[in-house]
Design a protein around this motif. Structure first.
Motif, PDB file in Angstrom:
ATOM      1  N   SER A 449      40.269  37.303  42.720  1.00  0.00           N
ATOM      2  CA  SER A 449      39.451  38.160  43.612  1.00  0.00           C
ATOM      3  C   SER A 449      40.330  38.740  44.704  1.00  0.00           C
ATOM      4  O   SER A 449      41.422  38.254  44.976  1.00  0.00           O
ATOM      5  CB  SER A 449      38.315  37.339  44.215  1.00  0.00           C
ATOM      6  N   ILE A 482      32.237  41.351  44.484  1.00  0.00           N
ATOM      7  CA  ILE A 482      33.645  41.140  44.873  1.00  0.00           C
ATOM      8  C   ILE A 482      34.548  41.839  43.843  1.00  0.00           C
ATOM      9  O   ILE A 482      34.324  41.748  42.637  1.00  0.00           O
ATOM     10  CB  ILE A 482      33.989  39.638  44.946  1.00  0.00           C
ATOM     11  N   TYR A 484      37.848  42.259  41.633  1.00  0.00           N
ATOM     12  CA  TYR A 484      38.797  41.359  40.968  1.00  0.00           C
ATOM     13  C   TYR A 484      39.921  42.180  40.315  1.00  0.00           C
ATOM     14  O   TYR A 484      39.693  43.288  39.814  1.00  0.00           O
ATOM     15  CB  TYR A 484      38.100  40.517  39.900  1.00  0.00           C
TER      16      TYR A 484
END
Length: 498
Positions: A449, A482, A484
């Motif tokens: 991440s 999020i 990545y």
């Protein structure tokens, strides 16, 4: 001579006091003033025999007629006659010796003629000698003397046409002063006696010599197991040499900085003889000479030389390592050997049997890295190659290059990456097309991440899991919203490392 039968008859019968008074002994031709000798009856020896001497005779080939007649009073009877010759003088040894030359199957001898005349020479050769010592020429018959181990009498075998295996004799002209004795065996000892002969009488002073023929050369001479510092010399000893004792070996470098002479004892139990030559200088040209040596008491003969040339190997490069790899190239490096020169060279080879590829290269001797570029596209990616590095030198005095023991390493090119990387229709799914490299064992999917301090996750995806060209991988444990970063790497097996 024994008394005449008449003398004994007169003694036994005492006929009117008549008896043999003396014997008249004459010799013809008359070569001295004392050509006639009178022996009285009282001059018998202890055995009852008479004897008379004639001196100052010329001898040689002259035949003498000796007449022995009984004398009674003033009457001389007809007498008994016999013909004889004197013993001839023996031949003389030259100052330089009897033997002029010796080969493997022939001996040439020379001598000086005797003082007086004679009829012929008799040359005797015996292969069964027991010693080189002076023979005892005494009262024993010639053929029974200790010079010979066997007591065989002479034969008519020709020295020129037959091998001398037993005692042989041959008559020679009295005009000769040298002779070649052929048909001998290599590396063998022979007793040689030269006598003079007049009529049926031999000289009491023959000349004699014990000789030994030269041995044959060593056979099948070869140099094996050559390294920078050692080499093994191998050869086959000549057959049938009972006097063979050793081999003389001479080793010399072309520049004569190294020169050794040594003797190797002959081992009759071995068919192939060998000797390790050590402490050689690397990449140097050498000449090896070997000679067979036969010994019998004080005699020694040496064969002709058998020769070969060889070169010691140069030292090998060391510590072959991989400096860089790409799908279509490999860069390697190594540590050069001591005394490496720019005039020498390296011979490099790269090969992969699995794809049927090989290539050879040559570079200067002062280099220590090389890039194998332009390896086969696609099929040459992700493939293990055998790399061989050889140091090649030209020794001084040699017209042939010598190559070091190869330094070998195994290195694998990078496989091609997977392509067409995209998101899949499923949530947290990514898709990609497999690598075009054929040897890919698995894929490593690594994702992390964008948040600070986050830990990267890895997922191994074996190629056997999916037979299709396109692979789909679902990433676990993702947090919604999020960002990545995802990397997919193709992995092949390397012999040095995975």
């Amino acid at each position: 001579w024994k008394p005449a039968s008449l003398e004994k008859w007169l003694e036994d019968h005492s006929h009117k006091g008549i008896e043999v008074d003396s014997y008249d002994v004459t010799i013809f031709p008359r070569e001295s003033v004392n050509n006639s000798v009178t022996k009285l009856k009282e001059e018998k020896d202890k055995d009852g025999n008479y004897s008379a001497w004639f001196f100052d005779l010329q001898g040689g080939r002259t035949e003498y007629v000796v007449t022995i007649a009984c004398v009674i009073g003033k009457s001389r009877m007809k007498g008994e006659q016999f013909v004889t010759t004197l013993l001839p003088y023996g031949p003389e040894k030259p100052r330089g010796g009897v033997v002029k030359s010796i080969t493997t199957n022939e001996v040439e001898i020379a001598w000086e003629p005797p003082k007086g005349g004679f009829t012929k020479y008799v040359l005797c050769v015996d292969p069964n000698v027991s010693s080189t010592k002076h023979p005892e020429f005494m009262a024993t018959p010639f053929l029974e003397r200790s010079f010979y181990m066997n007591g065989q009498i002479g034969s008519a075998i020709s020295f020129d046409k037959e091998r001398v295996q037993n005692y042989t004799e041959r008559e020679l002209s009295n005009l000769l002063t040298d002779r070649k004795i052929s048909g001998l065996s290599p590396g063998e000892t022979y007793g040689i006696v030269l006598k003079t002969k007049t009529g049926g009488r031999f000289t009491r002073r023959p000349i004699f010599e014990t000789v030994m023929t030269k041995p044959m050369t060593a056979e099948s001479l070869s140099m094996e197991e050559v390294t920078p510092t050692n080499a093994t010399l191998k050869w086959v000893a000549p057959e049938g040499h009972k006097r063979l004792r050793a081999f003389r070996i001479l080793i010399s470098s072309f520049d004569n900085k190294i020169k050794r002479e040594l003797a190797v004892k002959h081992n009759a139990d071995k068919v192939v003889n060998s000797f390790l030559i050590d402490d050689l200088a690397q990449a140097t040209s050498y000449t090896v000479v070997i000679k067979s040596v036969c010994v019998f008491e004080s005699l020694k003969t040496i064969s002709d030389e058998e020769k070969l040339t060889f070169s010691s190997l140069p030292n090998s490069a060391t510590n072959l390592t991989l400096e860089n790899r790409l799908p279509n190239s490999l860069t390697i490096k190594w540590e050069p050997p001591l005394q490496a020169q720019a005039s020498h060279k390296y011979r490099l080879a790269i090969e992969s049997a699995s794809i049927g590829y090989s290539a050879d290269y040559s570079i200067a001797g002062d280099k220590s890295t090389f890039n194998f570029s332009k390896l086969p596209d696609i099929i040459g990616t992700g493939v293990t190659y055998a790399v061989r590095v050889e140091y090649v030198a030209m020794p001084v005095g040699s017209d042939k290059e010598v190559t070091s023991v190869p330094l070998t390493g195994y290195f694998t090119t990078k496989p091609l990456p997977p392509t067409n990387f995209q998101l899949g229709p499923e949530q947290n799914e990514v898709r990609f097309v497999k690598s075009a490299s054929g040897n890919v064992r698995e894929y490593k999917v690594r994702y992390k991440s964008s948040e600070e301090g986050s830990k990267a996750e890895e997922l191994i995806f074996p190629t056997q899991a999916v037979s299709a060209t396109t692979c789909a991988v679902k990433l676990e444990g993702l947090t919604p919203g999020i960002q990545y970063k995802v990397n997919i790497t193709a992995i092949v097996e390397d012999t040095n490392q995975a």
